[in-house]
Design a protein around this motif. Structure first.
Motif, PDB file in Angstrom:
ATOM      1  N   ILE A 146       0.591  -1.357   0.251  1.00  0.00           N
ATOM      2  CA  ILE A 146       0.481   0.238   0.103  1.00  0.00           C
ATOM      3  C   ILE A 146       0.788   1.653   0.089  1.00  0.00           C
ATOM      4  CG2 ILE A 146      -2.179   1.347   1.244  1.00  0.00           C
ATOM      5  CD1 ILE A 146      -2.371  -1.236   2.392  1.00  0.00           C
ATOM      6  N   ILE A 147       0.580   2.144  -1.355  1.00  0.00           N
ATOM      7  CA  ILE A 147       0.691   3.665  -0.292  1.00  0.00           C
ATOM      8  C   ILE A 147       0.204   4.770  -1.199  1.00  0.00           C
ATOM      9  CG2 ILE A 147       1.866   3.169  -3.206  1.00  0.00           C
ATOM     10  CD1 ILE A 147       4.238   4.549  -2.785  1.00  0.00           C
ATOM     11  N   CYS A 148       0.703   6.483  -0.125  1.00  0.00           N
ATOM     12  CA  CYS A 148      -0.101   6.966   0.046  1.00  0.00           C
ATOM     13  C   CYS A 148       0.389   8.262  -0.897  1.00  0.00           C
ATOM     14  CB  CYS A 148      -1.375   6.907   0.764  1.00  0.00           C
ATOM     15  SG  CYS A 148      -1.814   5.879   1.894  1.00  0.00           S
ATOM     16  N   TYR A 149      -0.607   9.122  -1.602  1.00  0.00           N
ATOM     17  CA  TYR A 149       0.262  10.175  -1.865  1.00  0.00           C
ATOM     18  C   TYR A 149      -0.552  11.290  -1.564  1.00  0.00           C
ATOM     19  CZ  TYR A 149       2.610   6.987  -5.193  1.00  0.00           C
ATOM     20  OH  TYR A 149       3.430   5.625  -6.221  1.00  0.00           O
ATOM     21  N   ASP A 150       0.001  12.577  -1.739  1.00  0.00           N
ATOM     22  CA  ASP A 150      -1.059  13.652  -1.445  1.00  0.00           C
ATOM     23  C   ASP A 150      -0.972  14.250  -2.646  1.00  0.00           C
ATOM     24  OD1 ASP A 150       1.265  14.983  -2.068  1.00  0.00           O
ATOM     25  OD2 ASP A 150       1.822  15.874  -0.844  1.00  0.00           O
ATOM     26  N   PRO A 151      -1.822  15.010  -2.664  1.00  0.00           N
ATOM     27  CA  PRO A 151      -2.435  15.750  -4.095  1.00  0.00           C
ATOM     28  C   PRO A 151      -1.277  16.772  -4.804  1.00  0.00           C
ATOM     29  CG  PRO A 151      -3.578  16.835  -2.353  1.00  0.00           C
ATOM     30  CD  PRO A 151      -2.823  16.062  -1.621  1.00  0.00           C
ATOM     31  N   ASP A 152      -0.508  15.758  -4.744  1.00  0.00           N
ATOM     32  CA  ASP A 152       1.146  17.036  -5.286  1.00  0.00           C
ATOM     33  C   ASP A 152       1.456  15.678  -5.822  1.00  0.00           C
ATOM     34  OD1 ASP A 152       0.552  19.333  -4.755  1.00  0.00           O
ATOM     35  OD2 ASP A 152       1.446  19.642  -2.937  1.00  0.00           O
ATOM     36  N   GLY A 153       1.417  14.670  -5.530  1.00  0.00           N
ATOM     37  CA  GLY A 153       2.062  13.862  -5.433  1.00  0.00           C
ATOM     38  C   GLY A 153       2.659  13.069  -5.615  1.00  0.00           C
ATOM     39  N   ALA A 154       3.189  13.540  -4.107  1.00  0.00           N
ATOM     40  CA  ALA A 154       4.490  12.925  -2.974  1.00  0.00           C
ATOM     41  C   ALA A 154       3.986  11.512  -2.031  1.00  0.00           C
ATOM     42  CB  ALA A 154       5.202  14.157  -1.669  1.00  0.00           C
ATOM     43  N   VAL A 155       4.726  11.038  -1.887  1.00  0.00           N
ATOM     44  CA  VAL A 155       5.026   9.427  -1.135  1.00  0.00           C
ATOM     45  C   VAL A 155       4.672  10.090   0.008  1.00  0.00           C
ATOM     46  CG1 VAL A 155       5.414   7.605  -0.285  1.00  0.00           C
ATOM     47  CG2 VAL A 155       6.037   8.797  -2.336  1.00  0.00           C
ATOM     48  N   ARG A 156       3.501   9.416   1.261  1.00  0.00           N
ATOM     49  CA  ARG A 156       3.082  10.049   2.727  1.00  0.00           C
ATOM     50  C   ARG A 156       3.255   9.080   2.798  1.00  0.00           C
ATOM     51  NH1 ARG A 156       2.504  15.975   2.636  1.00  0.00           N
ATOM     52  NH2 ARG A 156       3.413  15.639   4.569  1.00  0.00           N
ATOM     53  N   ALA A 157       2.557   7.916   2.912  1.00  0.00           N
ATOM     54  CA  ALA A 157       2.507   6.218   3.321  1.00  0.00           C
ATOM     55  C   ALA A 157       2.999   5.816   2.508  1.00  0.00           C
ATOM     56  CB  ALA A 157       1.978   6.773   4.703  1.00  0.00           C
ATOM     57  N   VAL A 158       3.564   4.691   3.285  1.00  0.00           N
ATOM     58  CA  VAL A 158       4.111   2.898   2.477  1.00  0.00           C
ATOM     59  C   VAL A 158       3.975   2.121   3.999  1.00  0.00           C
ATOM     60  CG1 VAL A 158       5.486   2.107   1.283  1.00  0.00           C
ATOM     61  CG2 VAL A 158       5.103   4.297   1.333  1.00  0.00           C
ATOM     62  N   GLY A 159       3.355   1.003   2.939  1.00  0.00           N
ATOM     63  CA  GLY A 159       3.425  -0.792   3.714  1.00  0.00           C
ATOM     64  C   GLY A 159       1.999  -0.142   5.207  1.00  0.00           C
ATOM     65  N   ALA A 160       2.562  -0.800   5.741  1.00  0.00           N
ATOM     66  CA  ALA A 160       1.687  -0.629   7.385  1.00  0.00           C
ATOM     67  C   ALA A 160       2.359   0.858   7.679  1.00  0.00           C
ATOM     68  CB  ALA A 160       2.825  -2.060   8.354  1.00  0.00           C
ATOM     69  N   GLU A 161       2.544   1.720   7.869  1.00  0.00           N
ATOM     70  CA  GLU A 161       2.248   3.116   7.813  1.00  0.00           C
ATOM     71  C   GLU A 161       0.372   4.016   7.596  1.00  0.00           C
ATOM     72  OE1 GLU A 161       5.954   5.841   7.819  1.00  0.00           O
ATOM     73  OE2 GLU A 161       5.909   4.114   6.291  1.00  0.00           O
ATOM     74  N   ALA A 162       0.440   2.938   6.485  1.00  0.00           N
ATOM     75  CA  ALA A 162      -0.603   3.710   5.436  1.00  0.00           C
ATOM     76  C   ALA A 162      -1.801   2.908   6.225  1.00  0.00           C
ATOM     77  CB  ALA A 162      -0.162   3.251   4.076  1.00  0.00           C
ATOM     78  N   MET A 163      -1.672   1.785   6.948  1.00  0.00           N
ATOM     79  CA  MET A 163      -2.285   1.962   7.485  1.00  0.00           C
ATOM     80  C   MET A 163      -3.122   1.788   8.773  1.00  0.00           C
ATOM     81  SD  MET A 163      -1.983  -2.353   6.575  1.00  0.00           S
ATOM     82  CE  MET A 163      -3.810  -3.430   7.298  1.00  0.00           C
ATOM     83  N   GLN A 164      -2.169   2.856   9.533  1.00  0.00           N
ATOM     84  CA  GLN A 164      -2.442   2.826  10.637  1.00  0.00           C
ATOM     85  C   GLN A 164      -3.398   4.078  10.486  1.00  0.00           C
ATOM     86  OE1 GLN A 164       0.990   4.450  12.753  1.00  0.00           O
ATOM     87  NE2 GLN A 164       1.262   4.781  10.771  1.00  0.00           N
ATOM     88  N   GLU A 165      -4.952   4.380  11.671  1.00  0.00           N
ATOM     89  CA  GLU A 165      -6.197   4.944  11.485  1.00  0.00           C
ATOM     90  C   GLU A 165      -6.175   6.616  11.085  1.00  0.00           C
ATOM     91  OE1 GLU A 165      -8.194   5.130  14.574  1.00  0.00           O
ATOM     92  OE2 GLU A 165      -8.317   2.812  14.833  1.00  0.00           O
ATOM     93  N   TYR A 166      -4.629   6.924  11.552  1.00  0.00           N
ATOM     94  CA  TYR A 166      -4.831   9.210  11.037  1.00  0.00           C
ATOM     95  C   TYR A 166      -4.440   8.921   9.528  1.00  0.00           C
ATOM     96  CZ  TYR A 166      -0.043   8.969   9.806  1.00  0.00           C
ATOM     97  OH  TYR A 166       1.431   9.205   8.988  1.00  0.00           O
ATOM     98  N   ILE A 167      -4.690   7.916   9.239  1.00  0.00           N
ATOM     99  CA  ILE A 167      -4.116   8.187   7.293  1.00  0.00           C
ATOM    100  C   ILE A 167      -5.451   8.439   6.847  1.00  0.00           C
ATOM    101  CG2 ILE A 167      -3.934   6.895   5.000  1.00  0.00           C
ATOM    102  CD1 ILE A 167      -1.191   7.929   6.671  1.00  0.00           C
ATOM    103  N   GLU A 168      -6.513   7.295   6.982  1.00  0.00           N
ATOM    104  CA  GLU A 168      -7.673   7.673   6.838  1.00  0.00           C
ATOM    105  C   GLU A 168      -8.723   9.423   6.937  1.00  0.00           C
ATOM    106  OE1 GLU A 168      -9.506   5.570   5.128  1.00  0.00           O
ATOM    107  OE2 GLU A 168      -7.827   4.263   5.855  1.00  0.00           O
TER     108      GLU A 168
END
Length: 554
Positions: free
Chosen positions: A63-85
């Motif tokens: 799993i990988i999360c991007y912000d609106p500018d296309g920058a990587v903000r969270a990957v792997g288990a980091e992307a599953m933390q509640e604050y990411i939602e």
């Protein structure tokens, strides 16, 4: 199996293997020190950020999360933390799952999966870019793990900065275009520089072959290679199920005995153990509760008997693939090994066991750590190189013209398409000339060659000759025409050399070029070259771009 030998190189090297899966990914590595026997190690999941309380012993979520500018903000288990939602909802982040399936060959049989079934890619991001970002993260975490877990880890990494080799695994069904994308992603990730030397440090291996090497390393698989019997390796993952068949020629050498298969029927939706036990789907927070719908603590409870039918297509796909391998294999199959993340499902294991046991087939899982099979097996592939021959999955050849034969019924039907050549001969276009046929066993050193000619009246047209390498996917054992059989361009080559003029029809001066197409398919990637003679010496050209020009089969 003979024990692994000491490394004979003159300087230390490091080998990384990345198993990037649809749902989970892992990393294994090995330091090669002169005179020392290599030891394969895995990057422990607890050393990945936010991974301390995530299940599994060696993998992280893909799993990988991007912000609106296309920058990587969270990957792997980091992307599953509640604050990411909260970030996704409030700040427009995009959470990418199953993105690997965007790389799949569109030629794969996958009527049950379309692009609409896969989360769409973020704006201005390609699947190759996401793969690059994810591999960069894996590399950074792996290096940090080595720094923290090994004595003088930082110094060890510096000593191999320019000699590190990368083994990247991919599903059996991934082909030339996907392999090129993986290589490009590795360069984009900064794993190696974009130079011939840098790219030579990238090695690709199919998940099926990596799984074979893992099974051999487990020690249990060796018993399956007895009395000239074959074995089938089933790598059941999140997105794909890869099935391969091998037999041992002379220890420790193995050969593929059937074209490898790949099915898009992995455990991508649910984890399931037993139809008699309930299944739980987590979709919210611990505060979410609705007793009327069996929702407690953010989990939906489902009856196992209701969930089991959802997994039946996957089990049927595995069984169908196994039966296909048994049917086309050149050796009798005696054993089936099940590895991969989906192999941990007791339901799948039991379902397959009930089918295979009545067939007098041995069926087992090598050990309890089947999820790490591909990553560890990919390193073992690099170290041991056990497979000496592989089976071509498709027929490869080229589009060309063939001399018109009035006695051939198919030629008569195409008589209106006949083309006169400068030499006075008549040819038919759109012919297909096979160089390497499906099902052929190919050793690493074997070359497949076919001769061709082309005739032109303009000398300048001889400065460059090009021809396509075409992949035929149909069922015909002898495809003859490219305008009636399904095919796709796989690769191209070009050549230029000095030739002398000739006299043809009515004294017309023309030039004839003679060359050969050479295919090498001994490793996991197809290589194509053109060969010609210049002053009696053979010359070769590597694959390049496509140019339209008529060539004829000799």
């Amino acid at each position: 199996m003979p024990p692994r030998q000491a490394f004979t190189g003159s300087c230390r090297k490091l080998v990384f293997a990345f198993d990037v899966g649809t749902t989970f990914s892992g990393v294994s590595y090995c330091f090669l020190d002169p005179g020392q026997v290599p030891v394969i190690q895995g990057v422990n999941r607890h050393r990945f950020p936010a991974q301390e309380h995530v299940g599994g012993d060696c993998k992280i979520p893909s799993i990988i999360c991007y912000d609106p500018d296309g920058a990587v903000r969270a990957v792997g288990a980091e992307a599953m933390q509640e604050y990411i939602e909260e970030e996704i909802e409030e700040n427009g982040w995009v959470k990418m799952e199953w993105w690997k399936l965007h790389l799949r060959p569109k030629t794969m049989v996958s009527s049950h999966i379309t692009d609409q079934d896969i989360p769409p890619l973020p704006p201005n991001k390609t699947a190759v870019q996401i793969l690059a970002d994810f591999m960069r993260y894996l590399h950074e975490c792996a290096e940090k793990y080595i720094e923290e877990s090994q004595a003088n880890g930082a110094d060890m990494l510096r000593s191999v900065e320019h000699t590190t080799e990368f083994v990247l695994s991919h599903p059996n069904g991934w082909e030339g275009p996907q392999q090129a994308q993986i290589r490009n992603a590795a360069v984009m990730a900064g794993l190696v520089p974009d130079t011939p030397d840098g790219r030579s440090r990238i090695h690709l291996v199919t998940e099926g072959e990596a799984s074979l090497h893992y099974c051999l390393g487990s020690g249990l698989a060796v018993d399956g290679f007895q009395d000239d019997q074959g074995v089938i390796i089933v790598d059941a993952g999140g997105g794909t199920i890869d099935v391969s068949a091998y037999h041992m020629t002379t220890a420790p050498s193995f050969e593929e005995i059937a074209p490898a298969e790949c099915r898009l029927q992995g455990s991508i939706f649910l984890r399931f153990g037993n139809e008699n036990d309930p299944a739980y789907i987590k979709f919210g927070t611990i505060k979410d509760k609705d007793i009327n719908f069996n929702i407690r603590s953010g989990q939906l409870k489902l009856m196992g008997s209701d969930v089991a039918p959802l997994f039946e297509p996957s089990a049927e796909a595995v069984i169908e693939a196994i039966e296909e391998q048994r049917h086309v294999a050149t050796k009798t199959i005696s054993t089936v090994f099940l590895v991969g993340g989906f192999a941990a499902s007791e339901w799948l294991f039991t379902r397959l066991q009930s089918h295979l046991r009545p067939l007098d087939l041995n069926f087992c899982r090598p050990d309890s750590h089947t999820a790490k099979a591909v990553a560890e097996g990919a390193v073992a592939f690099f170290l041991d190189h056990r497979v000496s021959a592989r089976v071509a999955k498709f027929t490869y050849g080229t589009r060309c013209a063939t001399q018109f034969d009035r006695n051939d019924p198919q030629h008569k039907l195409r008589a209106s398409m006949a083309i006169p050549r400068p030499s006075g001969r008549t040819v038919l276009p759109n012919a297909f000339s096979a160089v390497l046929t499906k099902g052929t066993a190919v050793s690493e050193t074997k070359e497949f060659r076919k001769d061709f000619i082309t005739e032109v009246v303009d000398r300048s047209s001889c400065d460059m000759i090009a021809t396509e390498i075409v992949c035929y996917r149909g069922d015909s054992p002898n495809p003859r025409w490219t305008d009636t059989e399904p095919a796709c361009t796989q690769d191209t080559s070009k050549v230029a050399h000095t030739i002398s003029p000739r006299r043809g029809y009515a004294g017309l001066q023309f030039y004839r070029q003679e060359f050969s197409i050479v295919l090498m398919f001994g490793l996991t990637e197809l290589e194509a070259q053109l060969s010609w003679k210049e002053d009696g010496i053979e010359r070769r050209s590597s694959a390049t771009v496509v140019f339209d020009q008529v060539v004829e089969a000799v």
